[in-house]
Design an enzyme around this catalytic site. Sequence first.
Site, PDB file in Angstrom:
ATOM      1  N   LYS A  17     -10.962   6.231  10.810  1.00  0.00           N
ATOM      2  CA  LYS A  17     -11.019   6.525   9.294  1.00  0.00           C
ATOM      3  C   LYS A  17     -11.065   5.251   8.319  1.00  0.00           C
ATOM      4  O   LYS A  17     -10.979   4.014   8.714  1.00  0.00           O
ATOM      5  CB  LYS A  17      -8.744   6.731   9.435  1.00  0.00           C
ATOM      6  CG  LYS A  17      -8.002   5.818   9.538  1.00  0.00           C
ATOM      7  CD  LYS A  17      -7.838   4.478   8.697  1.00  0.00           C
ATOM      8  CE  LYS A  17      -7.381   3.447   8.502  1.00  0.00           C
ATOM      9  NZ  LYS A  17      -7.192   2.285   7.499  1.00  0.00           N
ATOM     10  N   ASP A 143      -0.984   3.493  11.333  1.00  0.00           N
ATOM     11  CA  ASP A 143      -1.867   4.570  11.020  1.00  0.00           C
ATOM     12  C   ASP A 143      -2.017   5.433  11.938  1.00  0.00           C
ATOM     13  O   ASP A 143      -2.987   6.677  12.351  1.00  0.00           O
ATOM     14  CB  ASP A 143      -3.167   3.510  11.512  1.00  0.00           C
ATOM     15  CG  ASP A 143      -3.666   2.493   9.442  1.00  0.00           C
ATOM     16  OD1 ASP A 143      -2.164   2.653   8.874  1.00  0.00           O
ATOM     17  OD2 ASP A 143      -3.914   1.993  10.013  1.00  0.00           O
TER      18      ASP A 143
END
Length: 297
Positions: A17, A143
């Site tokens: 990401k 995350d």
Amino acid sequence: MRMQRHAAGVDVRAPAKVNLFLEVLARRADGYHDIATLMCAVSLCDTLECRAAPNGEVTLTCDLPGLETGAGNLVCRAAGALQRHTGCTQGARIHLQKRIPLAAGLAGGSSDAAAALAGLNELWQLGLPDAELAKMGAEIGSDVAFFFSTPAAWCTGRGERVTPAPLGRTLDLLLLCPDEGLSTPAVYRGVTVPEEPVNGTPLREALAAGDVVRAGALLHNRLQPPAERLCPAVAEWQARLTALQPAGAAMSGSGSSLFALCRDRREALRIARALHASARGRNTAGGPKLVLVRSCV
Ligand code: C5P
């Protein structure tokens, strides 16, 4: 996360990401920080191959020498959490093909953990919904939950409270990963919590409208100043990326990776070539890893 089931077991693609926006809102008593961040999964992926094992044991191997594959690896922690949560007594052999650079702010380890939860849920036929896997993931790392809401999401709390965010178009990005990685806790320790946080709404609106040029001008990462103090290469690469005039450029997460948000694939390629050429000109050994990626669909 893309998953493929076949006779031998389950293969899962674990994407990296980037953070297109990251504001730090408060320091918390538990050692974490409240943040607001826009995360976007991209096409650079690790792969997790999950195979059934006869006893309850979970073993991990990795093609990258030196990567910790014992109980401390987030993949093993995810597998253990899933066994405890469900009482499952099955085991697994997991092989990790590592492509996402480590300590890069690209959440490779967190994505691998999410992929392990999804892959083992399928391999062991546990039938847990994504929302439950995401909740378990949030206990493993801030995350992890995001990877159940790709391609893009607005994440708050420690990062674990995830709301899907619309992307008006596929994004073309160039990742630039310096040799030197950064420690997330060290970067957070150096951050100054702003009195007036930057508002992420304009960026979210630009992305939803598919306006890459406007989004590029609104990129923001509060962790970049402390990361640049720890690793001056981040500031140098930021300046060099900016000089090549993409729609925008910023650091991802706690670094040390940066990315250029590009108007299209051709622009990403132009910038990658310009960086290659100047590296040759400077005749330096090594240099950063450059990867052309797209936002996941
Ligand atoms: O959650 P995760 O294990 O990925 O976090 C690693 C470290 O990063 C934490 O121990 C903390 O020092 C820092 N962190 C933070 N605030 C966040 C996320 C991470 O201070 N929102």
